[in-house]
Motif scaffolding. Structure first.
Motif, PDB file in Angstrom:
ATOM      1  N   GLY A 210      37.954 -52.479 -41.730  1.00  0.00           N
ATOM      2  CA  GLY A 210      38.888 -52.601 -42.601  1.00  0.00           C
ATOM      3  C   GLY A 210      39.091 -54.096 -42.702  1.00  0.00           C
ATOM      4  N   ALA A 211      40.105 -54.603 -43.366  1.00  0.00           N
ATOM      5  CA  ALA A 211      40.311 -55.916 -43.712  1.00  0.00           C
ATOM      6  C   ALA A 211      40.289 -56.787 -42.449  1.00  0.00           C
ATOM      7  N   GLY A 212      39.206 -57.822 -42.681  1.00  0.00           N
ATOM      8  CA  GLY A 212      39.108 -58.641 -41.479  1.00  0.00           C
ATOM      9  C   GLY A 212      37.697 -58.270 -40.825  1.00  0.00           C
ATOM     10  N   THR A 213      37.123 -57.075 -40.867  1.00  0.00           N
ATOM     11  CA  THR A 213      35.622 -56.774 -40.159  1.00  0.00           C
ATOM     12  C   THR A 213      34.918 -57.579 -40.658  1.00  0.00           C
ATOM     13  N   ARG A 214      33.966 -58.224 -39.876  1.00  0.00           N
ATOM     14  CA  ARG A 214      32.830 -59.007 -40.242  1.00  0.00           C
ATOM     15  C   ARG A 214      31.798 -58.157 -40.352  1.00  0.00           C
ATOM     16  N   GLY A 226      39.142 -55.905 -47.992  1.00  0.00           N
ATOM     17  CA  GLY A 226      40.121 -54.877 -48.541  1.00  0.00           C
ATOM     18  C   GLY A 226      39.323 -53.550 -49.163  1.00  0.00           C
ATOM     19  N   PRO A 227      40.164 -52.900 -49.741  1.00  0.00           N
ATOM     20  CA  PRO A 227      39.523 -51.807 -50.750  1.00  0.00           C
ATOM     21  C   PRO A 227      38.907 -52.231 -51.711  1.00  0.00           C
ATOM     22  N   GLY A 228      37.803 -51.789 -52.350  1.00  0.00           N
ATOM     23  CA  GLY A 228      37.278 -52.237 -53.710  1.00  0.00           C
ATOM     24  C   GLY A 228      37.891 -51.600 -54.892  1.00  0.00           C
ATOM     25  N   THR A 229      37.647 -52.063 -56.067  1.00  0.00           N
ATOM     26  CA  THR A 229      38.148 -51.260 -57.273  1.00  0.00           C
ATOM     27  C   THR A 229      37.478 -49.826 -57.297  1.00  0.00           C
TER      28      THR A 229
END
Length: 420
Positions: A210-214, A226-229
């Protein structure tokens, strides 16, 4: 069965050098052979493909202070960029966004993806600035001279993608989904996606990613934002950011379709095996992953196959025999190659550029590969073009495995889960 663990515990094992890390390919091979699965801490997954949602954010000097008030237009090797949002008034500095799918104004086979690779390779770039007073400033730059260079992924690493056919007799002359003409009815199939190696296929509910994953993006440390378009619960994808200066040229570049240049990108993502539920998803194979077959003209679904239909019993790599090169005039392989990997003059294939797409197979006598075929609605349709490079995905996954095992790369906690 795996021991329940946390990110913190895995990072402690990385620090101590006791972490157990495998690539997705390795653990799936063990499962396929029926061997016992070890208590693995991390599985590295990867994908390499045409990823249109790619841009770069650059900031660099183009002139001395007071040479102009602000930039109105900007071109890098003829590729249009968008100055701003910061005006940098009278500083001689330009901030700009460059799209990976932007096309050069003076070379129809050169685009943003080619520009990004040229920068990473350290090549000198021609710069043209149009000032607000109408003056044109010509200069050059290199990646070393660019103060700030980030690649931004607006839509990367789709969980699953599509296979394309032309269901009608009329030839489709131009499409972003085809290097050359697209023949029908059902004369050929082209597809995208790395199937069982894809990071989101290994975590379909986005429980541990998720957001923050390297992650490694084109070989450089990056982070999921985050999620992409166009991301949905059925077809999620990621947005991300990474440092262009640390990228490896073999993992990015331009890919020329019949509609013009597209952009290649590569990802490797560590999936922490926190529990048996995560492991179960990791062990999902190509046979279990659907691949919709769509009409190339409107992407209307016509039916479904699986990723096993396109990736099993075929050659991942394109073979090249220099002894068979040099008999064609002009060289069809060199003309059609979407990454400029083939060279008749040197009788050579540049493996760092070759995408293993297979477009040249059947056109160049020096090239060979079993591209496979699919059974679809009672028809046997040959696969003529791949928009993902399975070997490249395996390689970058192995790169990440080595970095984790050596302690160079540690995992990160999710800052925010991606939900729909």
């Amino acid at each position: 069965m795996v021991t329940t663990k946390t990110i913190r515990e895995i990072n402690e094992r990385i620090e101590k050098g006791t972490v157990t890390v495998m690539t997705a390919t390795e653990i799936l091979r063990l499962a396929e052979k029926g061997d016992s699965i070890p208590d693995v801490d991390v599985v590295t997954c990867g994908t390499k493909g045409i990823m249109s949602g790619t841009m770069a954010n650059l900031s660099f000097k183009v002139a001395e202070k007071n040479a102009f008030i602000r930039a109105k237009g900007l071109w890098l090797n003829g590729v249009p960029a968008y100055p701003g949002p910061c005006p940098n008034e009278r500083l001689g500095i330009v901030d700009a966004i460059v799209y990976g799918t932007a096309h050069s104004t003076y070379d129809h086979r050169y685009g943003g993806g080619h520009l990004f690779r040229d920068l990473v390779e350290g090549k000198e770039i021609d710069v043209e600035v149009l000032t607000d007073s109408g003056e044109r400033i010509l200069t050059t730059t290199t990646l070393d001279e660019i103060y700030h260079a980030q690649m931004i992924a607006t839509r990367h690493a789709f969980k699953n993608y599509l296979a394309y056919v032309n269901p009608v007799a009329e030839t489709l002359e131009k499409s972003i989904f085809s290097v050359g003409a697209f023949y029908g009815p059902y004369k050929e199939l082209k597809f995208c996606g790395c199937g069982e190696l894809n990071p989101i296929e290994k975590d379909p509910d986005l429980e541990v990613l998720g957001a923050g994953t390297r992650a490694l993006i084109n070989g450089a440390p990056g982070m999921i934002t985050g999620p992409g378009t166009r991301s949905t619960s059925q077809k999620p994808n990621f947005s991300a950011v990474a440092d262009l200066k640390q990228m490896k040229s073999e993992y990015l570049g331009g890919f020329v379709t019949s509609e013009g240049p597209e952009v290649i990108a590569s990802w490797a993502v560590p999936v922490p095996v926190l529990n048996d539920r995560v492991l179960k998803n990791i062990l999902k194979t190509d046979h279990e992953i659907p691949l919709p077959v769509v009409d190339v003209r409107g992407r209307i679904e016509l039916g479904r196959i699986t990723y096993a239909d396109v990736w099993k019993n075929c050659d991942f790599a394109i073979r090249f025999n220099p002894d068979l090169c040099g008999t064609c005039e002009p060289c069809k392989g060199e003309l059609i190659c979407p990454t400029a990997a083939l060279s008749k003059e040197s009788k050579h294939i540049d493996r760092s550029r070759c995408f293993n797409c297979g477009t040249c197979v059947g056109l160049c006598p020096a090239v060979s590969a079993n591209m496979g075929s699919v059974e679809f609605n009672g028809m046997t349709i040959p696969i003529t073009e791949r928009h993902s490079d399975r070997l490249g995905a395996m390689k970058i996954s192995n790169d990440l495995k080595k970095q984790i095992a050596s302690g160079e790369f540690k995992l990160s906690e999710i800052v925010q889960r991606i939900t729909f």
